[in-house]
Write a protein that holds these residues in place. Structure first.
Motif, PDB file in Angstrom:
ATOM      1  N   ARG A   1      -0.574  -0.742 -10.792  1.00  0.00           N
ATOM      2  CA  ARG A   1      -0.222  -1.565  -9.642  1.00  0.00           C
ATOM      3  C   ARG A   1       0.523  -0.657  -8.669  1.00  0.00           C
ATOM      4  NH1 ARG A   1       0.749  -4.706 -14.278  1.00  0.00           N
ATOM      5  NH2 ARG A   1      -0.138  -6.805 -14.283  1.00  0.00           N
ATOM      6  N   ILE A   2      -0.011  -0.485  -7.476  1.00  0.00           N
ATOM      7  CA  ILE A   2       0.532   0.486  -6.521  1.00  0.00           C
ATOM      8  C   ILE A   2       0.891  -0.224  -5.227  1.00  0.00           C
ATOM      9  CG2 ILE A   2       0.094   2.625  -5.251  1.00  0.00           C
ATOM     10  CD1 ILE A   2      -2.087   3.238  -7.368  1.00  0.00           C
ATOM     11  N   ALA A   3       2.074   0.107  -4.690  1.00  0.00           N
ATOM     12  CA  ALA A   3       2.501  -0.508  -3.424  1.00  0.00           C
ATOM     13  C   ALA A   3       3.351   0.486  -2.649  1.00  0.00           C
ATOM     14  CB  ALA A   3       3.307  -1.778  -3.693  1.00  0.00           C
ATOM     15  N   ILE A   4       3.357   0.335  -1.331  1.00  0.00           N
ATOM     16  CA  ILE A   4       4.252   1.126  -0.498  1.00  0.00           C
ATOM     17  C   ILE A   4       5.609   0.413  -0.497  1.00  0.00           C
ATOM     18  CG2 ILE A   4       3.450  -0.007   1.638  1.00  0.00           C
ATOM     19  CD1 ILE A   4       3.981   2.779   2.989  1.00  0.00           C
ATOM     20  N   ILE A   5       6.684   1.114  -0.837  1.00  0.00           N
ATOM     21  CA  ILE A   5       7.988   0.466  -1.000  1.00  0.00           C
ATOM     22  C   ILE A   5       9.010   0.912   0.040  1.00  0.00           C
ATOM     23  CG2 ILE A   5       7.623   0.041  -3.455  1.00  0.00           C
ATOM     24  CD1 ILE A   5       9.377   2.487  -4.045  1.00  0.00           C
ATOM     25  N   SER A   6       8.657   1.886   0.848  1.00  0.00           N
ATOM     26  CA  SER A   6       9.474   2.273   2.001  1.00  0.00           C
ATOM     27  C   SER A   6       8.547   2.959   2.982  1.00  0.00           C
ATOM     28  CB  SER A   6      10.626   3.207   1.588  1.00  0.00           C
ATOM     29  OG  SER A   6      10.149   4.524   1.359  1.00  0.00           O
ATOM     30  N   ASN A   7       9.079   3.457   4.086  1.00  0.00           N
ATOM     31  CA  ASN A   7       8.206   4.087   5.076  1.00  0.00           C
ATOM     32  C   ASN A   7       7.601   5.388   4.568  1.00  0.00           C
ATOM     33  OD1 ASN A   7      10.646   5.548   5.153  1.00  0.00           O
ATOM     34  ND2 ASN A   7      10.279   6.165   7.271  1.00  0.00           N
ATOM     35  N   ARG A   8       8.111   5.912   3.436  1.00  0.00           N
ATOM     36  CA  ARG A   8       7.613   7.202   2.936  1.00  0.00           C
ATOM     37  C   ARG A   8       7.379   7.222   1.426  1.00  0.00           C
ATOM     38  NH1 ARG A   8      13.310   8.128   3.386  1.00  0.00           N
ATOM     39  NH2 ARG A   8      14.169   8.823   1.384  1.00  0.00           N
ATOM     40  N   SER A   9       7.534   6.082   0.739  1.00  0.00           N
ATOM     41  CA  SER A   9       7.488   6.081  -0.723  1.00  0.00           C
ATOM     42  C   SER A   9       6.525   5.035  -1.268  1.00  0.00           C
ATOM     43  CB  SER A   9       8.884   5.819  -1.312  1.00  0.00           C
ATOM     44  OG  SER A   9       9.812   6.785  -0.871  1.00  0.00           O
TER      45      SER A   9
ATOM     46  N   HIS B   1      -1.639   7.817  -0.540  1.00  0.00           N
ATOM     47  CA  HIS B   1      -2.001   6.622  -1.310  1.00  0.00           C
ATOM     48  C   HIS B   1      -3.360   6.814  -1.986  1.00  0.00           C
ATOM     49  CE1 HIS B   1      -3.871   2.567  -1.716  1.00  0.00           C
ATOM     50  NE2 HIS B   1      -2.680   2.263  -2.188  1.00  0.00           N
ATOM     51  N   LYS B   2      -4.329   7.343  -1.244  1.00  0.00           N
ATOM     52  CA  LYS B   2      -5.656   7.577  -1.820  1.00  0.00           C
ATOM     53  C   LYS B   2      -5.591   8.556  -2.980  1.00  0.00           C
ATOM     54  CE  LYS B   2     -10.420   8.860  -0.584  1.00  0.00           C
ATOM     55  NZ  LYS B   2     -10.565   9.757  -1.758  1.00  0.00           N
ATOM     56  N   SER B   3      -4.747   9.590  -2.844  1.00  0.00           N
ATOM     57  CA  SER B   3      -4.603  10.566  -3.927  1.00  0.00           C
ATOM     58  C   SER B   3      -4.053   9.904  -5.187  1.00  0.00           C
ATOM     59  CB  SER B   3      -3.670  11.702  -3.499  1.00  0.00           C
ATOM     60  OG  SER B   3      -4.244  12.463  -2.463  1.00  0.00           O
ATOM     61  N   ILE B   4      -3.048   9.037  -5.012  1.00  0.00           N
ATOM     62  CA  ILE B   4      -2.466   8.341  -6.153  1.00  0.00           C
ATOM     63  C   ILE B   4      -3.505   7.449  -6.824  1.00  0.00           C
ATOM     64  CG2 ILE B   4      -0.700   6.673  -6.871  1.00  0.00           C
ATOM     65  CD1 ILE B   4       1.003   7.685  -4.489  1.00  0.00           C
ATOM     66  N   VAL B   5      -4.254   6.715  -6.010  1.00  0.00           N
ATOM     67  CA  VAL B   5      -5.294   5.829  -6.544  1.00  0.00           C
ATOM     68  C   VAL B   5      -6.361   6.639  -7.277  1.00  0.00           C
ATOM     69  CG1 VAL B   5      -7.159   4.244  -5.926  1.00  0.00           C
ATOM     70  CG2 VAL B   5      -4.918   4.023  -4.832  1.00  0.00           C
ATOM     71  N   ASP B   6      -6.796   7.745  -6.673  1.00  0.00           N
ATOM     72  CA  ASP B   6      -7.846   8.564  -7.282  1.00  0.00           C
ATOM     73  C   ASP B   6      -7.423   9.111  -8.638  1.00  0.00           C
ATOM     74  OD1 ASP B   6      -9.464   8.116  -5.110  1.00  0.00           O
ATOM     75  OD2 ASP B   6      -9.094  10.060  -4.160  1.00  0.00           O
TER      76      ASP B   6
ATOM     77  N   ASN C   1      -2.386  -1.941   5.812  1.00  0.00           N
ATOM     78  CA  ASN C   1      -3.241  -2.726   4.918  1.00  0.00           C
ATOM     79  C   ASN C   1      -3.042  -2.306   3.462  1.00  0.00           C
ATOM     80  OD1 ASN C   1      -5.126  -4.736   4.336  1.00  0.00           O
ATOM     81  ND2 ASN C   1      -6.840  -3.297   4.384  1.00  0.00           N
ATOM     82  N   LEU C   2      -1.764  -2.167   3.086  1.00  0.00           N
ATOM     83  CA  LEU C   2      -1.396  -1.810   1.715  1.00  0.00           C
ATOM     84  C   LEU C   2      -0.418  -2.843   1.175  1.00  0.00           C
ATOM     85  CD1 LEU C   2      -0.749   2.037   2.128  1.00  0.00           C
ATOM     86  CD2 LEU C   2      -2.815   0.940   1.228  1.00  0.00           C
ATOM     87  N   GLN C   3      -0.483  -3.099  -0.117  1.00  0.00           N
ATOM     88  CA  GLN C   3       0.476  -4.008  -0.733  1.00  0.00           C
ATOM     89  C   GLN C   3       1.871  -3.393  -0.648  1.00  0.00           C
ATOM     90  OE1 GLN C   3      -1.950  -3.977  -4.197  1.00  0.00           O
ATOM     91  NE2 GLN C   3      -2.513  -6.124  -4.021  1.00  0.00           N
ATOM     92  N   ASN C   4       2.887  -4.256  -0.389  1.00  0.00           N
ATOM     93  CA  ASN C   4       4.225  -3.749  -0.101  1.00  0.00           C
ATOM     94  C   ASN C   4       5.204  -3.974  -1.251  1.00  0.00           C
ATOM     95  OD1 ASN C   4       4.949  -6.454   0.030  1.00  0.00           O
ATOM     96  ND2 ASN C   4       5.060  -6.512   2.254  1.00  0.00           N
ATOM     97  N   ARG C   5       6.472  -3.670  -0.984  1.00  0.00           N
ATOM     98  CA  ARG C   5       7.514  -3.761  -2.004  1.00  0.00           C
ATOM     99  C   ARG C   5       7.688  -5.183  -2.514  1.00  0.00           C
ATOM    100  NH1 ARG C   5      13.334  -1.693  -0.267  1.00  0.00           N
ATOM    101  NH2 ARG C   5      13.022  -3.397   1.220  1.00  0.00           N
ATOM    102  N   ASN C   6       7.589  -6.172  -1.615  1.00  0.00           N
ATOM    103  CA  ASN C   6       7.701  -7.565  -2.051  1.00  0.00           C
ATOM    104  C   ASN C   6       6.642  -7.906  -3.096  1.00  0.00           C
ATOM    105  OD1 ASN C   6       9.797  -7.990  -0.227  1.00  0.00           O
ATOM    106  ND2 ASN C   6       8.442  -8.764   1.368  1.00  0.00           N
TER     107      ASN C   6
END
Length: 224
Positions: free
Chosen positions: A162-170, A149-154, A97-102
């Motif tokens: 604007r934050i998104a998951i762009i790979s399985n680990r990044s 992800h929560k740490s980055i947002v905090d 449930n996170l915004q992705n690379r696209n």
């Protein structure tokens, strides 16, 4: 009526029929109004309700026409739900449930050249993620991803990133170049400490920064 308290804006008889339509998930017709209930066409979708007032009593013929009208509207809402679902699948990592690379790529493409020049792209890469996934399993590592992800947002939320998951680990983060985030970045130079399923984990997060807006989209296209 979306976004308003319906009970404060409807006559009593219309409000009663409004509640009845919701409870029984069906259209309700009365002499002076009609309540159309359009159920969600997909799981966890949105229900739609349309309220129509009439100055004159609704005849049987008009009621038939309203039912035909409601079927056409229902098809339209079904198409909207489908489009929303396809958009969600295209731009969201559904499992997290996170915004992705696209989604992040689209954000960059929607910027003009000046806007891109005012943005920096920060990459947060979880070090040795594949090894952890092999050792602890993917479900365990999903929790690591969510916590990072929560740490980055905090840390960066005050900069409207604007934050998104762009790979399985990044993760990729777009943020304005005018902000001084040096101290915030330093936070991630230290091992991140989390507790997952009563197990303490120390996570290394490597940080890469790209300042040229034109490089952002290229990086995301090449990122695996």
């Amino acid at each position: 009526m979306k976004g308003q308290k319906v009970d404060g804006n409807l006559p009593a008889d219309m409000y009663d029929d409004f509640q009845l339509a919701i409870q029984e998930k069906r259209h309700v017709f009365s002499n002076q109004h009609s309540i159309f209930f359009f159920p969600a066409t997909i799981a966890e979708g949105t229900h739609y309700i349309t309220l129509v007032k009439s100055d004159n009593p609704i005849s049987e013929e008009n009621e038939y026409l309203l039912k035909v009208f409601s079927e056409n509207v229902s098809s339209g809402f079904a198409n909207i739900s489908l489009l929303n679902r396809l958009t969600e699948l295209a731009y969201t990592d559904v499992s997290l449930n996170l915004q992705n690379r696209n989604w992040l790529t689209r954000e960059i493409k929607n910027m003009n050249v000046y806007e891109q020049s005012k943005m920096r792209l920060i990459i947060f890469d979880i070090y040795q993620f594949d090894e952890k996934a092999f050792t602890f399993g993917y479900d365990f590592c999903k929790k690591i991803i969510k916590l990072v992800h929560k740490s980055i947002v905090d840390v960066f939320s005050i900069y409207d990133p604007r934050i998104a998951i762009i790979s399985n680990r990044s993760f990729g983060m777009l943020i304005n170049v005018d902000f001084d985030i040096a101290d915030d970045i330093t936070h991630f130079h230290n091992k991140q400490k989390y507790e997952i399923e009563n197990v303490k984990q120390f996570i290394d997060v490597r940080v890469l920064e790209l300042k040229s807006g034109q490089d952002h989209e290229l990086y995301l296209d090449l990122k695996v």
